[in-house]
Design a protein around this motif. Sequence first.
Motif, short mmCIF file in Angstrom:
data_model
loop_
_atom_site.label_atom_id
_atom_site.label_comp_id
_atom_site.label_asym_id
_atom_site.label_seq_id
_atom_site.Cartn_x
_atom_site.Cartn_y
_atom_site.Cartn_z
N LEU A 1 -29.83 12.19 3.06
CA LEU A 1 -30.09 13.36 3.89
C LEU A 1 -29.70 12.99 5.31
N SER A 2 -28.81 13.77 5.93
CA SER A 2 -28.37 13.46 7.29
C SER A 2 -29.53 13.59 8.27
N GLU A 3 -29.39 12.94 9.41
CA GLU A 3 -30.45 12.96 10.42
C GLU A 3 -30.78 14.37 10.88
N ASP A 4 -29.78 15.23 10.95
CA ASP A 4 -30.05 16.61 11.40
C ASP A 4 -30.48 17.53 10.27
N GLY A 5 -30.54 17.01 9.04
CA GLY A 5 -31.01 17.79 7.90
C GLY A 5 -30.03 18.83 7.40
N ARG A 6 -28.78 18.77 7.83
CA ARG A 6 -27.79 19.78 7.45
C ARG A 6 -26.86 19.36 6.32
N MET A 7 -26.91 18.08 5.93
CA MET A 7 -26.07 17.59 4.85
C MET A 7 -26.88 16.65 3.98
N ALA A 8 -26.61 16.71 2.69
CA ALA A 8 -27.30 15.83 1.74
C ALA A 8 -26.29 15.35 0.71
N GLY A 9 -26.75 14.51 -0.18
CA GLY A 9 -25.88 14.02 -1.24
C GLY A 9 -26.43 12.75 -1.84
N GLY A 10 -25.51 11.93 -2.32
CA GLY A 10 -25.93 10.69 -2.95
C GLY A 10 -24.80 9.69 -3.02
N VAL A 11 -25.18 8.43 -3.09
CA VAL A 11 -24.26 7.35 -3.36
C VAL A 11 -24.65 6.80 -4.72
N TYR A 12 -23.71 6.86 -5.64
CA TYR A 12 -23.95 6.45 -7.02
C TYR A 12 -23.12 5.22 -7.32
N LEU A 13 -23.69 4.23 -7.97
CA LEU A 13 -22.94 3.08 -8.46
C LEU A 13 -22.85 3.20 -9.98
N TRP A 14 -21.63 3.22 -10.47
CA TRP A 14 -21.36 3.45 -11.89
C TRP A 14 -20.69 2.24 -12.54
N GLU A 15 -20.88 2.11 -13.84
CA GLU A 15 -20.17 1.08 -14.61
C GLU A 15 -18.67 1.37 -14.64
N SER A 16 -18.31 2.67 -14.67
CA SER A 16 -16.90 3.06 -14.75
C SER A 16 -16.71 4.47 -14.20
N LYS A 17 -15.46 4.81 -13.89
CA LYS A 17 -15.16 6.16 -13.43
C LYS A 17 -15.39 7.18 -14.55
N ALA A 18 -15.10 6.79 -15.77
CA ALA A 18 -15.33 7.69 -16.91
C ALA A 18 -16.81 8.07 -17.02
N ALA A 19 -17.70 7.11 -16.80
CA ALA A 19 -19.14 7.40 -16.84
C ALA A 19 -19.51 8.37 -15.73
N ALA A 20 -18.95 8.17 -14.55
CA ALA A 20 -19.23 9.07 -13.42
C ALA A 20 -18.75 10.48 -13.72
N GLU A 21 -17.55 10.59 -14.25
CA GLU A 21 -16.96 11.91 -14.51
C GLU A 21 -17.74 12.69 -15.56
N ARG A 22 -18.48 11.99 -16.42
CA ARG A 22 -19.32 12.70 -17.41
C ARG A 22 -20.47 13.44 -16.73
N LEU A 23 -20.88 13.00 -15.53
CA LEU A 23 -21.96 13.68 -14.82
C LEU A 23 -21.43 14.80 -13.94
N TYR A 24 -20.31 14.59 -13.27
CA TYR A 24 -19.82 15.54 -12.27
C TYR A 24 -19.02 16.67 -12.91
N THR A 25 -19.70 17.44 -13.72
CA THR A 25 -19.11 18.56 -14.44
C THR A 25 -19.25 19.85 -13.63
N ASP A 26 -18.70 20.92 -14.16
CA ASP A 26 -18.89 22.23 -13.53
C ASP A 26 -20.37 22.59 -13.48
N TYR A 27 -21.12 22.22 -14.51
CA TYR A 27 -22.57 22.48 -14.53
C TYR A 27 -23.26 21.76 -13.37
N PHE A 28 -22.89 20.50 -13.13
CA PHE A 28 -23.45 19.71 -12.03
C PHE A 28 -23.17 20.43 -10.70
#
Length: 103
Positions: free
Chosen positions: A43-70
């Motif tokens: 969460l940014s200091e001004d509260g206007r942006m959020a998100g996450g830093v994810y550490l994955w075993e592989s890009k394929a594993a990451a791409e399974r989460l970042y779908t259109d539904y996500f």
Amino acid sequence: MITALVQFNLSTPLTGNEVKEDFSNLALRLREVPGLIRKYFLLSEDGRMAGGVYLWESKAAAERLYTDYFKKSIVERYGSEPSVTYFESPVVVDNLVDEIIKD
């Protein structure tokens, strides 16, 4: 290993206290995601942006989460579509557990 940086703007600025419960509930669901090593909620200091830093075993594993539904769930919950940027992470230093992880 792959690090993914996910960022999105917030339609209304929020404070850490306002998102702590929401992020905590999401964190429980992430415990079961295959290939996810670690996630930091952001969460940014001004509260206007959020998100996450994810550490994955592989890009394929990451791409399974970042779908259109996500992406749709971020839009519905926070009001804007996320961006996802991938980085190679050949070495990770974790001073909390006194560990260096090499890919």
